[in-house]
Design a protein around this motif. Structure first.
Motif, mmCIF file in Angstrom:
data_model
loop_
_atom_site.group_PDB
_atom_site.id
_atom_site.type_symbol
_atom_site.label_atom_id
_atom_site.label_comp_id
_atom_site.label_asym_id
_atom_site.label_seq_id
_atom_site.Cartn_x
_atom_site.Cartn_y
_atom_site.Cartn_z
ATOM 1 N N UNK A 5 17.470 -13.306 -62.238
ATOM 2 C CA UNK A 5 16.047 -13.252 -61.888
ATOM 3 C C UNK A 5 15.575 -11.819 -61.708
ATOM 4 N N UNK A 6 16.372 -11.024 -61.018
ATOM 5 C CA UNK A 6 15.994 -9.618 -60.816
ATOM 6 C C UNK A 6 15.958 -8.856 -62.141
ATOM 7 N N UNK A 7 16.862 -9.195 -63.040
ATOM 8 C CA UNK A 7 16.864 -8.552 -64.360
ATOM 9 C C UNK A 7 15.593 -8.900 -65.128
ATOM 10 N N UNK A 8 15.162 -10.157 -65.051
ATOM 11 C CA UNK A 8 13.950 -10.573 -65.759
ATOM 12 C C UNK A 8 12.718 -9.868 -65.200
ATOM 13 N N UNK A 9 12.665 -9.729 -63.884
ATOM 14 C CA UNK A 9 11.542 -9.009 -63.278
ATOM 15 C C UNK A 9 11.580 -7.533 -63.672
ATOM 16 N N UNK A 10 12.770 -6.959 -63.765
ATOM 17 C CA UNK A 10 12.905 -5.560 -64.174
ATOM 18 C C UNK A 10 12.452 -5.343 -65.605
ATOM 19 N N UNK A 11 12.797 -6.278 -66.474
ATOM 20 C CA UNK A 11 12.351 -6.186 -67.873
ATOM 21 C C UNK A 11 10.828 -6.242 -67.938
ATOM 22 N N UNK A 12 10.251 -7.171 -67.191
ATOM 23 C CA UNK A 12 8.790 -7.288 -67.174
ATOM 24 C C UNK A 12 8.142 -6.009 -66.648
ATOM 25 N N UNK A 13 8.689 -5.471 -65.577
ATOM 26 C CA UNK A 13 8.133 -4.239 -65.014
ATOM 27 C C UNK A 13 8.221 -3.094 -66.023
ATOM 28 N N UNK A 14 9.341 -2.985 -66.713
ATOM 29 C CA UNK A 14 9.495 -1.933 -67.726
ATOM 30 C C UNK A 14 8.481 -2.107 -68.847
ATOM 31 N N UNK A 15 8.254 -3.344 -69.252
ATOM 32 C CA UNK A 15 7.262 -3.600 -70.302
ATOM 33 C C UNK A 15 5.856 -3.230 -69.820
ATOM 34 N N UNK A 16 5.525 -3.606 -68.585
ATOM 35 C CA UNK A 16 4.199 -3.257 -68.031
ATOM 36 C C UNK A 16 4.004 -1.757 -68.009
ATOM 37 N N UNK A 17 5.013 -1.060 -67.501
ATOM 38 C CA UNK A 17 4.884 0.385 -67.329
ATOM 39 C C UNK A 17 4.936 1.148 -68.645
#
Length: 84
Positions: A5-17
Motif C-alpha cells: 500500500x505504501x509503495x502504491x501511494x509513493x508511486x502516485x505521489x511521484x507521478x503527481x510531482x
C-alpha cells in the motif's frame, strides 16, 4: 499489505510531482479497486487521501472531495484528509 500500500501511494505521489496527475489518479484507482485484504483502516484512509490529492492535481475538485470524504469515513482520525 502495508508495504504494498505504501509503495502504491509513493508511486502516485511521484507521478503527481512529476506533472502526470491523470496517471496518479489511475494508479490509485487501480490499487483501490484491488485492495489487498488485511489493509488497516488508517492506511486505507491515507490511500483515499492520496487519491484526493491526485484528483486535485488533475483539477478535479469534485473527485478530490469525494476521495477525502471517503478517507474520513474509513478512518476519521487521519488528520491529512481533514486538512485537505
Amino acid at each position: 499489505p502495508e508495504a504494498f500500500s505504501r509503495a502504491q501511494m509513493g508511486i502516485s505521489q511521484a507521478l503527481r510531482e512529476s506533472g502526470r496527475p491523470a496517471k496518479a489518479v489511475k494508479q490509485m484507482m487501480d490499487y483501490l479497486s484491488k485492495l489487498p485484504s488485511g489493509t488497516s483502516k488508517p492506511l486505507l484512509a491515507q490511500s483515499w487521501c492520496e487519491l484526493g490529492q491526485a484528483h486535485e492535481a488533475n483539477k478535479d475538485s469534485d473527485g478530490a472531495m469525494t476521495a477525502y470524504q471517503t478517507g474520513i469515513d474509513e478512518y476519521m482520525y487521519d488528520a491529512n484528509c481533514h486538512y485537505f
